[in-house]
Design an enzyme around this catalytic site. Structure first.
Site, PDB file in Angstrom:
ATOM      1  N   CYS A 196       6.136  48.983  44.301  1.00 59.05           N
ATOM      2  CA  CYS A 196       5.821  47.582  44.019  1.00 59.05           C
ATOM      3  C   CYS A 196       4.561  47.085  44.702  1.00 59.05           C
ATOM      4  O   CYS A 196       3.620  46.617  44.031  1.00 59.05           O
ATOM      5  CB  CYS A 196       7.014  46.697  44.372  1.00 59.05           C
ATOM      6  SG  CYS A 196       7.785  47.063  45.949  1.00 59.05           S
ATOM      7  N   ARG A 211       1.016  46.308  42.736  1.00 52.59           N
ATOM      8  CA  ARG A 211       0.593  44.919  42.577  1.00 52.59           C
ATOM      9  C   ARG A 211      -0.782  44.690  43.187  1.00 52.59           C
ATOM     10  O   ARG A 211      -1.605  43.941  42.637  1.00 52.59           O
ATOM     11  CB  ARG A 211       1.640  43.986  43.190  1.00 52.59           C
ATOM     12  CG  ARG A 211       2.912  43.940  42.390  1.00 52.59           C
ATOM     13  CD  ARG A 211       4.113  43.439  43.182  1.00 52.59           C
ATOM     14  NE  ARG A 211       5.316  43.859  42.482  1.00 52.59           N
ATOM     15  CZ  ARG A 211       5.890  43.159  41.510  1.00 52.59           C
ATOM     16  NH1 ARG A 211       5.391  41.986  41.160  1.00 52.59           N
ATOM     17  NH2 ARG A 211       6.954  43.616  40.889  1.00 52.59           N
ATOM     18  N   LYS A 249       6.997  37.146  41.151  1.00 53.99           N
ATOM     19  CA  LYS A 249       6.989  37.848  42.434  1.00 53.99           C
ATOM     20  C   LYS A 249       5.569  38.100  42.908  1.00 53.99           C
ATOM     21  O   LYS A 249       4.733  38.586  42.155  1.00 53.99           O
ATOM     22  CB  LYS A 249       7.762  39.169  42.257  1.00 53.99           C
ATOM     23  CG  LYS A 249       7.719  40.113  43.449  1.00 53.99           C
ATOM     24  CD  LYS A 249       8.630  41.303  43.191  1.00 53.99           C
ATOM     25  CE  LYS A 249       8.409  42.432  44.195  1.00 53.99           C
ATOM     26  NZ  LYS A 249       9.337  43.559  43.995  1.00 53.99           N
ATOM     27  N   HIS A 299       4.561  39.511  46.662  1.00 53.93           N
ATOM     28  CA  HIS A 299       4.811  40.761  47.382  1.00 53.93           C
ATOM     29  C   HIS A 299       3.555  41.586  47.694  1.00 53.93           C
ATOM     30  O   HIS A 299       3.577  42.815  47.643  1.00 53.93           O
ATOM     31  CB  HIS A 299       5.829  41.627  46.628  1.00 53.93           C
ATOM     32  CG  HIS A 299       6.598  42.535  47.556  1.00 53.93           C
ATOM     33  ND1 HIS A 299       7.242  43.677  47.128  1.00 53.93           N
ATOM     34  CD2 HIS A 299       6.797  42.469  48.892  1.00 53.93           C
ATOM     35  CE1 HIS A 299       7.827  44.270  48.143  1.00 53.93           C
ATOM     36  NE2 HIS A 299       7.574  43.560  49.244  1.00 53.93           N
TER      37      HIS A 299
END
Length: 518
Positions: free
Chosen positions: A52, A56, A109, A111
């Site tokens: 993740c 990202r 999200k 993150h």
């Protein structure tokens, strides 16, 4: 291409597997995403960065994750590639497009560290700043800037995927107060654990997964062949290996028929919840598409859909019910009915992750194809005329910044807020959208010392503790025929490319990260 700058909607799913969409072979109901595929283009060899935070970071900045400072997660290891937040030496898509007259919104999200979305170019934000939380508890979801209006949800009304869409639609409504184009980053936290979904969605799938992961894998592969996502001669890989979080336990996913009936029921329910989360996400994407249609914006809006990594195998075939301890609870009888609700917490384990990666090897975390491959949908009726077509040319998250800069005719800065900025690593996807052949590409991967490098059809892949393996992806996408002994000079060349990349992009020193507890 229209003289009016296109709107851009970038939709990111969280832990969605390569074969989890109907248009990529799944049994899960994803009619809205399938319509995007039918009216647009499917890219079958598009890569992320295996997990993740790194994915990202790369998606948002157009550089490799270590260059952006997020080579691992959000802990600051005080070495350049592993700061745990987006460094000042990179710019985000939001920062670049904002300078070019776009409204910039993020719903979902974040993150990628302590410097939040508003500090990195987004006008408005709603969602979670960290990695994962309950889908039922609204207290963990934030609205930024803090003076912006918020929605009120009565007790029992809140479900994160719905709320993220609610705010996304609010942002789009606000954008229509003037003639500026918008960039919406719709970053769902579904279907990441904890696996939680409304009961009516789960009920659709409870019987579906009683057949088990072996049958699901076989059925998906047959559909993928018919859809031409993979070649007709693509074999079903053996059941994948798995490792626990501490990597001191290693095994192979068991045959479904060898599993105790009570355990089968528990596992089938976990997968049903996961499927329900994807189904509900698809329904919400349908709400966004309806809004674009109603406002006559669909034709000149580029919509991209992808996933941040491969399916999540954490950490064994049974899944866990407690993130901190990774302990598993076998749910029986009445306990089965509570699964997926506000008081539950589940992952679905490596067996189902293996099915969701069909037919690829391994999963999230790894540099093998199952860890770094995402389905990519590209829909833009005004420009992408290849409706319903499939494209096998490779691409990478680093290409998204270059693509959006291209279509928005936005200047990419060499300095931003007084800081020199790294150049983009990627290339625009617009030639692919138009059916043109791009030159041979080279991509590199590293996460937790799981590595990969691809140059043209050739790929080296490496699990942390293992040796490099060589594959020809053009005729062996499933990485089953290791050719390293047949082409030693090629192995040496590709290892050299990877090491040079690792030095250049701050992958080293890995040891500094390895010695810290994560």
């Amino acid at each position: 291409m229209s003289e009016k700058k296109p709107n851009i909607v970038l939709i990111l799913a969280d832990d969605l597997g390569f074969s989890d969409l109907g248009s990529f072979g799944s049994e899960i109901q994803t009619p809205n995403l399938d319509q995007l595929a039918k009216g647009g283009l499917r890219l079958t060899q598009f890569y992320n960065s295996a997990r993740c935070c790194p994915s990202r970071a790369s998606l948002l900045t157009g550089v490799y994750p270590h260059q952006a400072g997020v080579g691992h997660m959000t802990e600051d290891h005080e070495i350049p590639g592993y700061r745990g937040f987006l460094k000042d030496q990179c710019v985000t898509i939001a920062e670049v497009l904002k300078e070019s007259g776009y409204h910039t919104y993020l719903s979902g999200k974040w993150h990628v560290g302590e410097k939040g979305p508003v500090e990195r170019g987004f006008d408005d934000f709603y969602g979670i700043l960290g990695g994962f939380t309950s889908f039922w508890d609204q207290k963990d979801y934030s609205r930024l800037p803090k003076d912006r209006p918020t929605r009120h949800y009565e007790e029992g009304e809140f479900y994160a995927t719905d709320a993220i869409t609610d705010y996304a639609l609010d942002f789009l409504k606000d954008s229509r107060s003037d003639d500026q184009p918008y960039f919406l980053y719709l970053s769902y936290n579904a279907p990441h654990f904890p696996l939680q979904a409304p009961e009516e969605e789960i009920a659709k799938y409870e019987k579906v997964y009683e057949k088990g992961w072996d049958r699901i894998r076989e059925d998906r592969l047959e559909r993928m062949k018919k859809l031409e996502i993979v070649g007709e001669d693509t074999p079903l890989t053996p059941r994948s290996e798995y490792w626990n979080r501490d990597r001191d336990i290693r095994g192979t996913n068991p045959a479904w028929d060898s599993i105790d009936p009570d355990r089968q029921k528990d596992l089938a329910k976990r997968m049903a919840i996961y499927a329900a989360m994807i189904d509900r996400m698809d329904q919400n994407i349908g709400r966004v598409l309806d809004d674009l249609r109603e406002n006559s914006e669909l034709e000149n809006t580029l919509i991209l859909f992808c996933s941040d990594n491969g399916a999540c195998a954490e950490w064994d075939p049974w899944g866990f019910d407690n993130w901190k301890t990774t302990s598993n609870f076998l749910h029986r009888e009445a306990d089965l009915e509570k699964m997926g609700g506000p008081d539950s917490y589940h992952s679905y384990g490596s067996g189902w992750a293996n099915a969701c990666s069909t037919p690829l090897r391994l999963y999230k975390h790894y540099g093998h194809e199952g860890g770094i491959s995402t389905p990519l949908l590209a829909h833009w009726p005004e420009t992408i005329k290849r409706q319903g077509e499939i494209e096998h040319q490779p691409g990478h998250f680093i290409d998204i910044m270059a693509t959006l800069v291209d279509i928005a005719n936005a200047p990419y800065p060499d300095h931003y807020k007084g800081q020199p900025i790294l150049p983009m690593e990627g290339e625009s996807l617009v030639p692919i959208f138009k059916g043109e052949e791009r030159q041979e590409r080279t991509f590199c991967f590293e996460h937790e010392q799981h590595c990969g490098v691809r140059k043209g059809p050739w790929k080296l892949s490496k699990v942390k503790e293992g040796d490099w393996e060589l594959y020809n992806i053009d005729n062996d996408r499933t990485e089953m025929r290791n050719l390293k002994d047949q082409y030693p000079a090629l192995v040496t060349e590709l290892k050299g490319i990877w090491k040079e990349w690792a030095e250049r992009t701050d992958v080293y020193p890995l040891r500094g990260v390895k010695q810290r507890k994560n």
